[in-house]
Design a protein around this motif. Structure first.
Motif, mmCIF file in Angstrom:
data_model
loop_
_atom_site.group_PDB
_atom_site.id
_atom_site.type_symbol
_atom_site.label_atom_id
_atom_site.label_comp_id
_atom_site.label_asym_id
_atom_site.label_seq_id
_atom_site.Cartn_x
_atom_site.Cartn_y
_atom_site.Cartn_z
ATOM 1 N N LEU A 83 -5.988 -7.668 -0.039
ATOM 2 C CA LEU A 83 -4.914 -6.366 -0.266
ATOM 3 C C LEU A 83 -4.923 -5.857 -1.447
ATOM 4 C CD1 LEU A 83 -2.332 -4.695 -0.230
ATOM 5 C CD2 LEU A 83 -1.014 -7.070 -1.517
ATOM 6 N N ILE A 130 -8.035 4.428 3.789
ATOM 7 C CA ILE A 130 -7.635 3.682 4.087
ATOM 8 C C ILE A 130 -8.406 3.599 5.711
ATOM 9 C CG2 ILE A 130 -5.232 3.306 2.812
ATOM 10 C CD1 ILE A 130 -4.159 4.358 6.122
ATOM 11 N N LYS A 134 0.354 -1.029 0.268
ATOM 12 C CA LYS A 134 -0.103 -0.100 0.162
ATOM 13 C C LYS A 134 0.822 1.692 -0.157
ATOM 14 C CE LYS A 134 -3.174 -2.380 2.973
ATOM 15 N NZ LYS A 134 -3.773 -2.207 4.244
ATOM 16 N N ILE A 138 -6.358 2.970 -2.934
ATOM 17 C CA ILE A 138 -5.397 3.612 -2.933
ATOM 18 C C ILE A 138 -4.885 4.243 -4.243
ATOM 19 C CG2 ILE A 138 -3.547 4.447 -2.346
ATOM 20 C CD1 ILE A 138 -3.268 2.198 -0.029
ATOM 21 N N SER A 189 -7.347 -2.616 -0.723
ATOM 22 C CA SER A 189 -7.134 -1.496 -0.596
ATOM 23 C C SER A 189 -6.260 -0.748 -1.386
ATOM 24 C CB SER A 189 -5.971 -1.903 0.565
ATOM 25 O OG SER A 189 -6.978 -2.614 1.555
ATOM 26 N N LEU A 190 -5.812 -1.807 -2.232
ATOM 27 C CA LEU A 190 -4.785 -0.659 -3.669
ATOM 28 C C LEU A 190 -5.648 -0.035 -4.421
ATOM 29 C CD1 LEU A 190 -1.918 -3.830 -4.216
ATOM 30 C CD2 LEU A 190 -1.628 -1.803 -3.609
ATOM 31 N N ALA A 227 -0.428 6.042 3.682
ATOM 32 C CA ALA A 227 -0.967 4.432 3.115
ATOM 33 C C ALA A 227 -1.306 3.126 4.096
ATOM 34 C CB ALA A 227 -0.841 4.024 1.855
#
Lengths: 331, 331, 331, 331
Positions: free
Chosen positions: A315, B326, A278, A322, A318-319, B282
């Motif tokens: 993951l 996040i 991240k 972001i 989240s990526l 992040a």
């Protein structure tokens, strides 16, 4: 110093100029390029052939933003990286090809998440001769199958020059592992290849050495170099290596090549990989190389650092969030 | 090994137990704590006084998640960090107090962005005796004024034990600089203080040393320790230091203390600070320490690494977007 | 830049000059010295007061051979080190004072070998708060006794500024431990002391930092600084630290101060200490600091790295032969 | 774990045993050797074939003193190194073959000092593609001439596998340079060679990696491996690298192979080379690799670190005196 030289220059004269500067000659469609380690004056009688002269202030030449400001765009079947730097490529998969079942399970999973690039090693550059060295030639066919069946981009590693051609034929991106970064036979072969090269920084290489390894490839004619930071060796041994993101910031500032980060090898333990991945995404880098395995604890190599499918799926959620927050696109 | 011992134990017996284990004694409201460097058996006759025993597998004791799983919550006037880890504190300001005008301009700017915590040094621990050493006592009053006029939390650095009390009276968070991390006079004084301590990791300290410095403070009675990673010294010298985010991932996994990151000192050059700051955000860390100066090029120390007001304003926009992505809250 | 300024200069003018160059002022019998971090031109009206001007090309000023070519001679009760560099001092003894019996046995043994300088610590700067911290004040008397009874030079360590005076009164050579190298309170106190200071290089300090710590002491008026290399922290962890003898070669070339080496702390294991000690002797350094203990395996600190009496006796035989081979004299 | 297995074992059974332990098989005249990365129990039915079993506690197997206590003796035309460790070999010469005149002048000088081993590179593994890469094939003939005319042992470097055979035919000792230490093609080829191999430690390699590179060669059948320490990369950059003599002490203690040191590459500056060379000699190591050039300032590579003939002549006088003082013999 880099010189752009007109194509209509006489061959003998061209050689004289190259020799005079102890330079390296590179032929492009539009001009010849001569690269020399020192900035020098141009002789008057040669001025007429010089299109442009770049005086550079470091060991960094063809890869320098002083030479070419924009990041090199690397076109891949699934899109491009570099260029306007809007895209980040996710390259995921297990450390090594271990069996038909494992590799198909991996590829199917990776594809199901909408990821386009698949990593898996055949010829492993292990520290010890007494551990799993990879399937080698026996696994080549499996990667060809994956490539065709799942329409995935294949990223796989050349261990040494004796398996260079096999990987060069198969892979969409030729990976040069950290331990091979100083291997001059591989660097020279990469320079003559037309495939994109993902060059990993050796864990003992400072950025200066890394840049110069890149210059071996670039000056031999292959412009498609992708830099990969994967951790350097420091006095801190609680983690496998130390991920050098300050170094990545330097490379993004001064070098005109895309930069990919491999947090799995740097950390060495899966627990830290999601947070670091991240972090890299938020920095806006051009790609991520992540190890993920159907059953990490059973992996024949890098067992501790590979994510399982559940961790990797989380993951990716989240990526994507972001990436959106920093206006980047995942390919 | 940590023992929780009943308060009704006889004083002499308590001392015997402490001596037997070469332990350190710490008194809490609910129990005594004895910390020993080795795991040992408890004598039968002492069993009745032992509430709980923690066998620990590393140099990490009071700071270990094996001892207390949840992250220590540090309450500050503007909110808390640690605890449920929902919050990230931004601590910003110039390297040093240089003049009344500079520091008021800085504070006003910081406050205008909604930031609550202000950093600025008075007693600078410079490498060279021939450069600016900070305003020292002369600047104390200026920081008191800032604190009152702008209602900002003050974070300022103790250079050595001779200025400890002055900073301890003024600051809301006592900063122990990297160069002071091994200073036993400061560590012991921090242990006796009731103020939160932001302990920076020495650039030559591995995590093991960093943990043990923390234990000096914790075992002397002050629980309010905030860890701060600010770069370690490695063979890479293109950047001032190497920011150790793999180490931060380790600390977040194994230690029960909040972790703050200072990307400015790690990078040493302002161009890399925004990208690294976003990376840290992040990762989900507990705080960020960032140098920002009204006119960085005129700064008397750390001129190259301080952001200007425009750069910092832009950065804050990105940080807020990443925080949201996040599910973190900036305080 | 260093300026030698005539003593008959007017005080106000002197201050003006100092301020103009952001300099540090140091008074000698023969002249004033002004040290500035930058090389600058001298104003015409000040030229008449300038005896000599030294333009220096590094962070190294008073300690530079460009400033004073010859090595500083440090006179000790048993002879001198530095100067013409004919002598090498052996400083030996246990890590710490542990008991009357241990320390007398040690001192008697050291003396019996004809060695003049005895090392032993009272205030130990340990990594962990949960291990032996030294006898502290309780052991002071023991070292005074040793000093008188055996007529030995005492070398002992200041842990922090709170025990500075006690050690400064007792010791013939004030030792500043590696962990205290960045402690500005100690450095400043050393500068005001008249005792020789053995300044150990922090394991995280590059030579640039080490030099500048030295300059803090020198520029405050104490010329009697002895440098001590004791290992730096690197990625190699099979040994406790990495002894930096390439760095020692640099220091001997460029710095005008005597250099002592401590192979015991660098190695961390007694098996390697004799070979490394011989290596240092053959390099021609100015002194050796070696840990030796009557019963190393029972030592309360540094148990693994202390030589026993037999090993040390054998080592001394070799050292004398090597000293002779390179025309050096052991004191 | 290492097993010595009787030669009369059935081939199929032997393969079963090897596979069962994921072992590597090596055939000797007296027995088979099976090396496995883990210590395991031997099945009852196999016990009758096992001559000896060595349980080893590190990544170090065939190279471990736990396996074979005595140092491997390497016989060379001019004498032996290792074995009883009485001898130290001096290997001297220029960094690279540059011209007939230069190389003959060098060889004549080296021979005139009674030295038997001559070093000079043909295929240079340079950091930059824009500097002198060595004479390559053109220089081969010159080294053959030197070898015959001066009766010198030739030590020359394999840059990559494409020039392996040329060097293997010419050289008496095959040198694997630091940058090639991780090159698996070279390591595997060395394992199949019958020539002694001088394996340099990569500047980013910890001893664990270095040992395992050695094991690649040993386990492929070539026992004649000479280890060479030449400096590691640390945060100290005043010198080119940091010579790791604490590491050398470790290697001499735990490994059964001769150890040679190259102080020239570690230091990077000629001024420090004599002192470091003397240090290594006094440690009692098995050999020294020193760069010396008729006109260092004109050298096409490593110009700063090569000694001139006068410096080297003086150094040899000191080395002989030190060798005598520690009862070693220079060959």
């Amino acid at each position: 110093m880099i010189l752009h030289v007109k194509k209509d220059i006489d061959k003998n004269l061209l050689n004289n100029v190259v020799n005079y500067y102890n330079g390296v000659l590179l032929e492009k469609d539009e001009y010849f390029i001569i690269i020399s380690s020192k900035n020098s004056n141009i002789k008057n009688e040669w001025q007429q052939y010089i299109i442009e002269k770049f005086e550079l202030n470091s060991e960094c030449q063809l890869s320098s933003r002083e030479y070419k400001k924009e990041t090199k765009r690397i076109d891949l079947p699934c899109g491009y990286i570099g260029g306007d730097e809007k895209n980040t490529i996710i390259i995921a998969g297990p450390c090594a090809v271990e069996s038909e079942q494992q590799i198909f399970e991996s590829a199917k999973f990776i594809k199901s998440l909408g990821i386009n690039a698949f990593r898996a090693g055949l010829y492993k550059s292990r520290s010890s001769p007494y551990t799993f060295q990879g399937l080698g030639d026996k696994g080549l066919n499996l990667l060809y199958k994956i490539k065709n069946e799942f329409n995935l981009i294949i990223v796989s590693e050349v261990r040494d020059i004796t398996n260079f051609d096999k990987i060069a034929n198969l892979a969409d991106i030729l990976q040069v592992g950290a331990k091979a970064m100083y291997d001059q036979a591989i660097l020279r072969a990469c320079g003559e290849s037309s495939k994109p090269v993902l060059l990993k920084r050796h864990f003992g290489a400072n950025i200066s050495d890394f840049i110069q390894a890149t210059e071996f490839i670039l000056s031999a004619g292959n412009e498609k170099v992708i830099l990969c930071e994967r951790g350097i060796r420091t006095f801190e041994t609680k983690t496998r290596f130390t991920l050098d993101l300050t170094g990545v910031a330097y490379m993004k500032k001064y070098l005109n090549l895309p930069v990919v980060v491999d947090p799995s090898h740097a950390m060495g333990y899966s627990y830290g990989v999601p947070a670091l991945t991240k972090a890299c995404m938020a920095m806006g880098i051009d790609g991520l190389l992540i190890e993920v395995h159907p059953s990490p604890q059973k992996a024949l190599s890098d067992a501790k650092q590979q994510l399982n499918h559940k961790e990797f799926t989380d993951l990716m959620v989240s990526l994507k969030r972001i990436a959106k927050a920093i206006d980047k696109n995942i390919i």
